[in-house]
Design a protein around this motif. Sequence first.
Motif, PDB file in Angstrom:
ATOM      1  N   UNK A  78       0.838  -1.210   0.000  1.00  0.00           N
ATOM      2  CA  UNK A  78       0.000   0.000   0.000  1.00  0.00           C
ATOM      3  C   UNK A  78       0.872   1.260   0.000  1.00  0.00           C
ATOM      4  N   UNK A  79       2.121   1.107  -0.394  1.00  0.00           N
ATOM      5  CA  UNK A  79       3.028   2.255  -0.558  1.00  0.00           C
ATOM      6  C   UNK A  79       3.527   2.304  -2.002  1.00  0.00           C
ATOM      7  N   UNK A  80       4.130   1.189  -2.421  1.00  0.00           N
ATOM      8  CA  UNK A  80       4.840   1.195  -3.708  1.00  0.00           C
ATOM      9  C   UNK A  80       3.907   1.441  -4.915  1.00  0.00           C
ATOM     10  N   UNK A  86       2.553   8.000  -8.676  1.00  0.00           N
ATOM     11  CA  UNK A  86       3.070   9.378  -8.621  1.00  0.00           C
ATOM     12  C   UNK A  86       4.116   9.593  -9.713  1.00  0.00           C
ATOM     13  N   UNK A  87       4.982   8.596  -9.912  1.00  0.00           N
ATOM     14  CA  UNK A  87       5.997   8.727 -10.974  1.00  0.00           C
ATOM     15  C   UNK A  87       5.324   8.879 -12.333  1.00  0.00           C
ATOM     16  N   UNK A  92       1.315  13.615  -5.940  1.00  0.00           N
ATOM     17  CA  UNK A  92       2.230  13.723  -4.794  1.00  0.00           C
ATOM     18  C   UNK A  92       1.724  12.824  -3.668  1.00  0.00           C
ATOM     19  N   UNK A  93       2.641  12.028  -3.100  1.00  0.00           N
ATOM     20  CA  UNK A  93       2.262  11.128  -2.003  1.00  0.00           C
ATOM     21  C   UNK A  93       2.452  11.847  -0.673  1.00  0.00           C
ATOM     22  N   UNK A  94       1.385  11.867   0.148  1.00  0.00           N
ATOM     23  CA  UNK A  94       1.470  12.481   1.488  1.00  0.00           C
ATOM     24  C   UNK A  94       1.235  11.384   2.525  1.00  0.00           C
TER      25      UNK A  94
END
Length: 361
Positions: A78-80, A86-87, A92-94
Motif C-alpha cells: 500500500x506504498x509502492x 506518482x511517478x 504527490x504522495x502524502x
Amino acid sequence: TYNANIHRGVHFLSQKGSQAYDEVRTKVKHLINANADNEIVFTRGTTEGINLVAHSYGKLFLKPGDQILISEMEHHSNIVPWQLLCENTGAVLKVIPINTNGEIIENEYHKLLTHAVKIISVVHVSNSLGTINPIKPMIVAARQMAPNAVVLVDAAQSIVHGKIDVQDLDADFLVFSSHKMCGPTGTGVLYGKHHLLERMQPYQGGGDMIKEVSFAGTSYNEVPFKFEAGTPNIADVIAFGAAIDFLNSLKLPLLYEHEIALARFSETELLKLPGVSIIGNAPNKAAVVSFVIEGINTLDVGMYLDTQGIAVRTGQHCTAPLMQKLCIDTTIRASFYFYNTFDEATAFVNAVAKAIKILRP
Ligand code: PLP
C-alpha cells in the motif's frame, strides 16, 4: 473433477465450473455486505487489488499536483503502487503520521484532508502493530474535507478479525486476500462501488474482459469481467468459497473475543520477562503481538521458537518505513487466530522465556 475453463464452454464441465466460480462472488458479496455481485472482482490478492486501483483509477483520473494519502503504518503493497502512480502522473504522495503508540494522529490526518486529495488508501488493521484504525470516522472526515477523494481500505488483516460492512463503512474500494481467511494463496478480492468500477479502465487486456474485438477497436465486457482478463484462478476461487462457508459456520464474534484475549494474555506475560517491549500499544488493537527483546536478535528468537514448533514472523513485516519511524530494525510477531488455545499461548511465552535464557549474552 470438473477442470474446465469458465464463461466460454457450452459443455457440462464448463457450465459447472462457471456456476461454482460465480457463486463465490455472491458469497463474498454477502460476507462484506456489498450492494451487488458485480462489485466483487477476483484478484491474486490484496497487492493486486491495490495495484489494480492505482492503475485503472489512478492513471485515468490523477493529474500533476493531485495528492494521495497513506499512513505511516502501511504495508509495502500500500506504498509502492502509489509511488509508481506518482511517478507516472506527477501526483504527490502524502503520509499521515502516527504517534508512539502506533495510532494515526487524528488532527494531522484532518490537516491533510483538502480538495487536492484524490485517493486515500489506509490499512484497517496494521499487520505489524495490530492497531485497528478508526476507518469509519476517517471516511466520514474524508467526505467532508476531501470531497474529491476516493477511499481504499486495505482489509488484508481485518477481514477475518471482525465483521466488515462496506456499505456501512462507505468504502469506495476494499481489498483482501483469501489466504488470511483459511482459503488458498494466490486469490483475493477487490470490492469497488459499481459506479467507480464502471468508469475505470481495464487493468489487463485479454480473453473474457472483452465484448467485441476487431483491429479497428475493442469494446469491453461489463464489470466485474472487464477486470478479469484471461483464465482466472478457478480452482482456488472455488476453494475460497469453501473457506467462506467454513467461517460462516463458526460463531465468529465469540472467536474474535477469544483471539484478542489470547493476544492480551500473551502481552501481559511477555512483559514480565526481562528486556521485552511490546511494539504497538494502541488501545484498540487486534490479536497481533509484536515485540522486541533488548540485546537479542529477533531472527535468533524466531529460529529458537521454530525448534519448539512455534511459528512467528520476524523481520520488518513488509513495513520498512514504519520500522524507520519507530527507530527499530525488526520485531518478532505472533498473531493469534480462533484455533489457538490458552495452553498454546502459555507454551509460546514459556518458549520466549527460554530463548532469552539461551540467547542473552
Ligand atoms: N496489507 C496488509 C496489511 C497485509 O498484512 C498484507 C499481507 O500480509 C498485504 C497487504 C499484502 O497481501 P498479499 O501479499 O496477500 O497481496
